[in-house]
Design a protein around this motif. Structure first.
Motif, PDB file in Angstrom:
ATOM      1  N   LEU A  58      -4.512  -7.790  -2.284  1.00  0.00           N
ATOM      2  CA  LEU A  58      -3.623  -6.694  -2.702  1.00  0.00           C
ATOM      3  C   LEU A  58      -2.708  -7.151  -3.833  1.00  0.00           C
ATOM      4  O   LEU A  58      -2.451  -6.399  -4.783  1.00  0.00           O
ATOM      5  CB  LEU A  58      -2.778  -6.212  -1.527  1.00  0.00           C
ATOM      6  N   THR A 115      -8.777  -3.173   4.348  1.00  0.00           N
ATOM      7  CA  THR A 115      -7.437  -3.025   3.770  1.00  0.00           C
ATOM      8  C   THR A 115      -7.522  -2.269   2.439  1.00  0.00           C
ATOM      9  O   THR A 115      -6.723  -1.373   2.174  1.00  0.00           O
ATOM     10  CB  THR A 115      -6.796  -4.402   3.544  1.00  0.00           C
ATOM     11  N   LEU A 116      -8.512  -2.648   1.618  1.00  0.00           N
ATOM     12  CA  LEU A 116      -8.666  -1.968   0.333  1.00  0.00           C
ATOM     13  C   LEU A 116      -9.006  -0.493   0.534  1.00  0.00           C
ATOM     14  O   LEU A 116      -8.546   0.366  -0.225  1.00  0.00           O
ATOM     15  CB  LEU A 116      -9.769  -2.637  -0.496  1.00  0.00           C
ATOM     16  N   THR A 165      -3.420   5.632  -1.969  1.00  0.00           N
ATOM     17  CA  THR A 165      -3.122   5.915  -3.378  1.00  0.00           C
ATOM     18  C   THR A 165      -3.836   7.195  -3.817  1.00  0.00           C
ATOM     19  O   THR A 165      -3.268   7.999  -4.555  1.00  0.00           O
ATOM     20  CB  THR A 165      -3.546   4.747  -4.291  1.00  0.00           C
ATOM     21  N   LEU A 196      -5.893   1.191   1.096  1.00  0.00           N
ATOM     22  CA  LEU A 196      -5.198   1.318  -0.194  1.00  0.00           C
ATOM     23  C   LEU A 196      -5.760   2.481  -0.995  1.00  0.00           C
ATOM     24  O   LEU A 196      -5.008   3.292  -1.561  1.00  0.00           O
ATOM     25  CB  LEU A 196      -5.341   0.018  -0.997  1.00  0.00           C
ATOM     26  N   LEU A 246      -3.416   0.855  -9.303  1.00  0.00           N
ATOM     27  CA  LEU A 246      -3.839   0.335  -7.996  1.00  0.00           C
ATOM     28  C   LEU A 246      -5.176   0.948  -7.596  1.00  0.00           C
ATOM     29  O   LEU A 246      -6.072   0.271  -7.085  1.00  0.00           O
ATOM     30  CB  LEU A 246      -2.785   0.656  -6.926  1.00  0.00           C
ATOM     31  N   HIS A 247      -5.317   2.249  -7.844  1.00  0.00           N
ATOM     32  CA  HIS A 247      -6.552   2.940  -7.460  1.00  0.00           C
ATOM     33  C   HIS A 247      -7.717   2.472  -8.341  1.00  0.00           C
ATOM     34  O   HIS A 247      -8.823   2.239  -7.852  1.00  0.00           O
ATOM     35  CB  HIS A 247      -6.341   4.452  -7.598  1.00  0.00           C
ATOM     36  N   GLY A 256      -8.312  -1.265  -7.679  1.00  0.00           N
ATOM     37  CA  GLY A 256      -8.753  -1.332  -6.282  1.00  0.00           C
ATOM     38  C   GLY A 256     -10.236  -1.020  -6.159  1.00  0.00           C
ATOM     39  O   GLY A 256     -10.938  -1.609  -5.331  1.00  0.00           O
ATOM     40  N   ILE A 284       0.837  -1.207   0.000  1.00  0.00           N
ATOM     41  CA  ILE A 284       0.000   0.000   0.000  1.00  0.00           C
ATOM     42  C   ILE A 284       0.870   1.254   0.000  1.00  0.00           C
ATOM     43  O   ILE A 284       0.612   2.205  -0.741  1.00  0.00           O
ATOM     44  CB  ILE A 284      -0.932   0.001   1.236  1.00  0.00           C
TER      45      ILE A 284
END
Lengths: 171, 379
Positions: free
Chosen positions: B274, B43-44, B51, B47, B86-87, B90, A43
């Motif tokens: 992840l 967790t996400l 991000t 993230l 990732l964003h 995610g 992260i």
């Protein structure tokens, strides 16, 4: 815990079981910490990396035509410049000023007008043959070297390119 | 040294007992991998927040700059394309996980006493995740974003009576433009994170306060004329002669400690998800359909996959009945979901002990999946 519980014949097993539990627990404890660190790394690291990398973004250096060699002499002259610069994701009109002088033999030197102390624009004082910063009194010689603090470093020299008679400065 | 620091902090914050209470609580037996989707969603969320913060360093929410600043992040800045990916991925993972988490709670009947409020908070968070996705979709200001959002906001606008006002409020005017982008940006990065953070806090507090629901057990004994226990906790109902079985009792009296076994499971699932998101971000670039051009008459707008179901549904609904699909259905379905603990008041938590509710729930899931697939296949 009462005494009769301890008199139970199974009591010898208790420490063994506890030992096994402690090993199992400490293994899971370590594993949890390890996995958590991996999660934090996935992260955090790319995002922080992007944050740091954005220091490499911003304005892009560009060559600006500032005049002709024949117009220059040994004394620095202020040349106002106006150019289109790529600044991060957009193009924008930029204004500035550079000092130019001819050092003899057609060699041209360009100095940034930005004081190396805190960034005020210095001006040339022709009678006294020096640059003067209006903010904190720094003084520089015609070649940019420091005559008087608080500036500790000479004026920035800008890369100069000549194409025939035309002079370009990278800003 | 570590003990000293711990003691110093504990004397001044009193957090030690709180942490021990949270970690060293017993959870019911049988709580396992199916109970990890909530923490993976959390967790996400972290993230997305992290991000998102770093993407915001170089994103300009104005119609002249939004697309070019996004491209600048994606193509010019080192790691920019990856963090954007990732964003982007995610967001999809978040929609999936929150849905799976909700489905698990639904099937295990964990929304019943004493957890009704936490179910309702969860439904609101689910709704806000969709608003997150909808508002975030516009921010790159490419053609897909522009046209899909125009359709999406117009769907809101087609709601009878209040739709027009809602759409205008969302857009900051009568059509998509400069004010729409700043509205969506502010909603996406200021309003929603504040709101969702508070709701997640309440959600977690109630999880610890009420404990994780024990696995539902089938009230099979009833048919054989044996004593029956239904539900758990102080509200458990039993026929005369029945005793509380271990899984029907209050969570404190049974099972393993929450830490480390279940925390490890949570962490492992979070890590796997992840890694999946990171893999998608590495393999697939975030699509860019070019700077939004409202004058483009050839562009075919497509919503994000998680909005394909309502998009597809509108193809099947005849014009005069459109309000049924855009207003009545969402209000009824959303309302039923929100009020589920009060609609299904029976004690039995096992899905087979409440066949009608289970059937309606599963049928809804099948319908949503079918609509999404047919929406994805159709041109």
């Amino acid at each position: 815990m009462s005494a009769d519980q301890w008199s139970n014949a199974d009591w010898v097993q208790i420490p063994m079981n506890m030992m096994r539990m402690i090993t199992r627990r400490s293994f899971m404890d370590t594993a949890t910490k390890g996995v958590s660190i991996a999660i934090a790394a996935i992260i955090g690291l790319p995002a922080i990396g992007l944050g740091i990398a954005s220091a490499t973004g911003g304005a892009v250096k560009t060559q600006v035509k500032v005049g002709r060699v024949s117009q220059l002499g040994p004394e620095p002259v202020a040349v106002p410049i106006s150019y289109v610069a790529r600044d991060a994701w957009r193009e924008s009109q930029q204004l500035g000023v550079v000092y130019l002088r001819e050092q003899g033999g057609g060699k041209v030197e360009a100095l940034s007008a930005r004081c190396t102390h805190l960034g005020c624009t210095v001006h040339w004082v022709p009678g006294e043959n020096r640059f003067q910063c209006p903010c904190h009194g720094s003084q520089f010689a015609a070649d940019g070297s420091v005559l008087h603090g608080p500036a500790a470093r000479p004026l920035d020299r800008l890369p100069v390119t000549k194409r025939g008679e035309d002079v370009y400065v990278e800003v | 040294m570590k003990a000293k620091v711990t003691r110093y902090l504990d004397e001044r914050t009193g957090l030690g007992p709180v942490i021990r209470y949270v970690l060293d609580r017993r959870i019911p037996t049988g709580i396992s991998w199916l109970h990890t989707f909530g923490s993976a969603s959390l967790t996400l969320f972290v993230l997305m927040v992290v991000t998102g913060m770093f993407l915001a360093l170089n994103y300009a929410p104005s119609i002249g700059d939004a697309h070019s600043s996004t491209a600048y992040i994606q193509h010019r800045l080192p790691l920019g394309g990856f963090v954007l990916g990732l964003h982007y991925w995610g967001a999809s993972a978040m929609v999936v996980l929150v849905t799976v988490h909700m489905l698990r709670v639904f099937l295990m009947g964990a929304y019943k006493f004493p957890r009704e409020l936490n179910w309702m908070i969860g439904v609101v968070i689910f709704g806000l995740v969709l608003v997150f996705a909808f508002t975030g979709y516009l921010l790159p200001w490419d053609n897909t974003a522009f046209f899909a959002t125009r359709v999406g906001v117009n769907i809101v606008g087609s709601i009878p009576l209040i739709g027009g006002a809602m759409a205008a409020l969302l857009r900051g005017g009568s059509d998509l433009g400069a004010a729409t982008l700043t509205h969506f940006y502010a909603i996406h990065v200021l309003f929603l994170p504040a709101l969702v953070t508070m709701l997640i806090g309440s959600h977690l507090f109630l999880v610890v306060r009420n404990g994780i629901a024990p696995l539902p057990t089938r009230a099979r004994a009833a048919r054989r004329g044996r004593p029956v226990v239904l539900g758990d906790g102080p509200g458990a109902m039993r026929t005369p002669g029945a005793e509380l079985r271990p899984t029907d009792q209050a969570p404190v009296e049974m099972g393993d400690f929450f830490y480390p076994r279940h925390v490890l499971m949570d962490a492992v699932i979070s890590l796997i998800i992840l890694l999946l998101v990171a893999g998608l971000a590495l393999l697939f670039q975030v699509p860019d359909s070019g700077n939004a051009n409202p004058g483009d008459s050839t562009f075919v707008p497509r919503p994000a996959w998680y909005f394909l179901a309502p998009f597809q549904l509108l193809k099947y609904v005849p014009g005069p009945l459109e309000a049924l699909a855009t207003a009545v259905l969402p209000v009824v379905a959303g309302g039923a979901l929100f009020l589920l603990p009060f609609l299904d008041r029976r004690r039995g938590r096992h899905p087979f002990d409440r066949p009608l509710v289970t059937a309606i729930g599963l049928a809804s899931v099948v319908a949503l999946v079918a609509l999404t697939i047919s929406g994805g296949l159709s041109r």
